[in-house]
Design a protein around this motif. Structure first.
Motif, PDB file in Angstrom:
ATOM      1  N   ASP A 194       8.393  -5.900  -1.375  1.00  0.00           N
ATOM      2  CA  ASP A 194       8.851  -6.829  -0.343  1.00  0.00           C
ATOM      3  C   ASP A 194      10.082  -6.313   0.393  1.00  0.00           C
ATOM      4  N   GLN A 195      10.702  -5.249  -0.116  1.00  0.00           N
ATOM      5  CA  GLN A 195      11.876  -4.662   0.548  1.00  0.00           C
ATOM      6  C   GLN A 195      11.544  -3.392   1.317  1.00  0.00           C
ATOM      7  N   VAL A 196      10.289  -2.979   1.276  1.00  0.00           N
ATOM      8  CA  VAL A 196       9.877  -1.793   2.027  1.00  0.00           C
ATOM      9  C   VAL A 196      10.040  -2.063   3.520  1.00  0.00           C
ATOM     10  N   PRO A 197      10.695  -1.158   4.248  1.00  0.00           N
ATOM     11  CA  PRO A 197      11.011  -1.428   5.669  1.00  0.00           C
ATOM     12  C   PRO A 197       9.837  -1.191   6.617  1.00  0.00           C
TER      13      PRO A 197
ATOM     14  N   MET B 283       0.819  -1.221   0.000  1.00  0.00           N
ATOM     15  CA  MET B 283       0.000   0.000   0.000  1.00  0.00           C
ATOM     16  C   MET B 283       0.851   1.269   0.000  1.00  0.00           C
ATOM     17  N   TRP B 284       1.988   1.232   0.732  1.00  0.00           N
ATOM     18  CA  TRP B 284       2.797   2.433   0.907  1.00  0.00           C
ATOM     19  C   TRP B 284       4.165   2.343   0.227  1.00  0.00           C
ATOM     20  N   SER B 285       4.308   1.444  -0.720  1.00  0.00           N
ATOM     21  CA  SER B 285       5.609   1.265  -1.382  1.00  0.00           C
ATOM     22  C   SER B 285       6.049   2.508  -2.145  1.00  0.00           C
ATOM     23  N   ALA B 286       5.111   3.360  -2.544  1.00  0.00           N
ATOM     24  CA  ALA B 286       5.474   4.569  -3.290  1.00  0.00           C
ATOM     25  C   ALA B 286       6.333   5.524  -2.468  1.00  0.00           C
ATOM     26  N   LEU B 287       6.303   5.388  -1.142  1.00  0.00           N
ATOM     27  CA  LEU B 287       7.155   6.240  -0.303  1.00  0.00           C
ATOM     28  C   LEU B 287       8.618   5.827  -0.378  1.00  0.00           C
TER      29      LEU B 287
END
Length: 449
Positions: free
Chosen positions: A142-145, A131-135
């Motif tokens: 899958d690498q979004v912290p 949902m918030w990967s654009a940040l």
């Protein structure tokens, strides 16, 4: 933040729950610019370094968004004090800072002003990363912290006193104040079947007496399979899913050999018209002859009523449309008291269900068509009820005990009671978020830095 400073308190860590309070680290950013003479970028990184942010919803409508002009009016005094253009602060609340027309999002602001970010279940973590990967445009979802720490409930608040006495005979001393371990709770398999069942039946009888007092329904069966559903009546929670096939449900409810009774309680958000209609629909059905006396909608939902329900029902029904449930905790409260969860594989139940500690509705497939998903889940719900729940509950040994049901109750208590307690949850936050945040130095983990 200014109030804390005024009384001499300097927090080592600031923990934001949802984006509503995301202005708090902006005040720290302002202070660092004014008092420490840091640049905007350096002050932002320093302020975010000791901030933990927990997001609690998978539903887009749950993330506050405001017109940029409205946000600018509230941020202007802070920007002026820091000596910066308000556009710098507005950019922190946008997915695309270069878009002047994008609404200001408090969740985006909270992510950009924190170092540690977490969802509240494993599945919710996966949904949130997407949902918030654009940040984090330079990372794959899958690498979004964004990690997860699954919610838990406080045993002392929700456990029935009579069960607390039974557990205390076997669990370690002071178990209510400690996280506990799987080995500690596994010892509860030694509970005497008859004593556990008699205790549970007494709690069911107490609940039904209270239901009769609250609702005026005097013909509830103290020996019937009692199913509870109590929570916020949000549309995605599908409180009316069990009513999808009224003819089948009517036959099941009127089966005198294997009786069922359904207890509903909860409230819809004042702005959720569809949720209010669902509650109204169930109320109307409960007054009709096929369901009267078998379906009860309880008024004046409260913590006290919720406590009575989770302590007294046999089965706890939960039907959110996957994957929209962030965690859910009502089923954790019920499991602590020996009730068996009957739920879609969403939120906490997606990671908690092991095949022998409750019942699963549907599977882990996510459907893009809500109508098809509702059909699939309703069919599964009825199959599980008829093929698993009813036979197991009403099968008795020569002594009148539902031995198979009791075994599943013990499996539920021993596998879930310790793992989904608030003690474990706080321990996880301390180890994975709060302590690291006290030592953290600003890094690229902060989105946009």
């Amino acid at each position: 933040m200014r109030a804390l400073q005024a009384v001499g308190v300097t927090p080592a860590v600031v923990h934001l729950n949802e984006g509503h309070c995301a202005f708090a680290p902006l005040e720290d950013l302002r202070r660092r610019m004014v008092e420490d003479h840091l640049s905007f970028s350096a002050a932002r990184a320093a302020a975010a370094a000791a901030v933990v942010f927990t997001t609690h919803t998978s539903v887009p409508a749950g993330h506050d968004r405001f017109p940029a002009a409205m946000a600018a009016a509230h941020l202007q005094p802070l920007a002026a004090s820091a000596g910066i253009d308000v556009a710098n602060l507005l950019a922190l609340g946008k997915t695309n800072p270069a878009d002047p027309d994008e609404a200001f999002c408090m969740t985006a602001l909270a992510f950009r002003m924190s170092r540690f970010h977490n969802a509240v279940s494993a599945l919710h973590g996966k949904v949130t990363r997407s949902m918030w990967s654009a940040l984090w445009p330079d990372r794959s979802p899958d690498q979004v912290p964004i990690g997860h720490i699954t919610n838990g409930v406080h045993p002392g608040t929700w456990l029935a006193p009579s069960l607390r006495k039974l557990y205390s005979r076997i669990l370690p001393q002071n178990w209510e104040q400690q996280p506990g371990t799987a080995a500690d709770w596994q010892a509860l398999t030694l509970l005497d079947d008859r004593e556990l069942w008699q205790t549970h039946c007494s709690l069911r009888h107490r609940l039904l007496h209270d239901v009769a007092r609250r609702s005026g329904c005097q013909n509830l069966d103290p020996h019937a399979l009692t199913v509870g559903f109590a929570r916020r009546f949000a549309t995605y929670k599908r409180a009316d899913l069990i009513f999808r096939d009224l003819d089948l449900l009517s036959r099941l409810l009127q089966d005198s050999t294997r009786p069922i009774q359904l207890l509903f309680a909860g409230k819809a958000h004042p702005a959720d018209e569809q949720g209010k209609l669902i509650l109204q629909h169930i109320w109307q059905l409960a007054a009709q002859p096929p369901f009267r006396g078998r379906v009860v909608v309880l008024p004046d939902y409260s913590i006290d009523l919720a406590r009575r329900l989770v302590q007294g029902v046999d089965v706890w029904l939960n039907t959110p449309r996957r994957p929209q449930e962030a965690s859910g905790t009502s089923g954790q409260k019920a499991a602590l008291n020996g009730a068996l969860n009957w739920s879609t594989l969403d939120g906490w139940w997606a990671e908690a269900w092991n095949g022998s500690n409750g019942f699963a509705i549907g599977d882990t497939t996510d459907c893009t068509d809500p109508e098809i998903q509702d059909q699939h889940d309703a069919l599964s719900l009825y199959q599980v009820l008829q093929q698993q729940i009813l036979p197991r509950f009403y099968e008795r040994d020569p002594g009148g005990l539902p031995v198979s049901w009791l075994q599943m109750m013990k499996n539920s208590i021993t596998s879930l009671g310790w793992q989904y307690s608030s003690h474990r949850m706080v321990q996880d936050y301390a180890a994975l978020a709060w302590r690291p945040a006290t030592k953290f130095q600003a890094s690229s983990v902060v989105p946009g830095s």
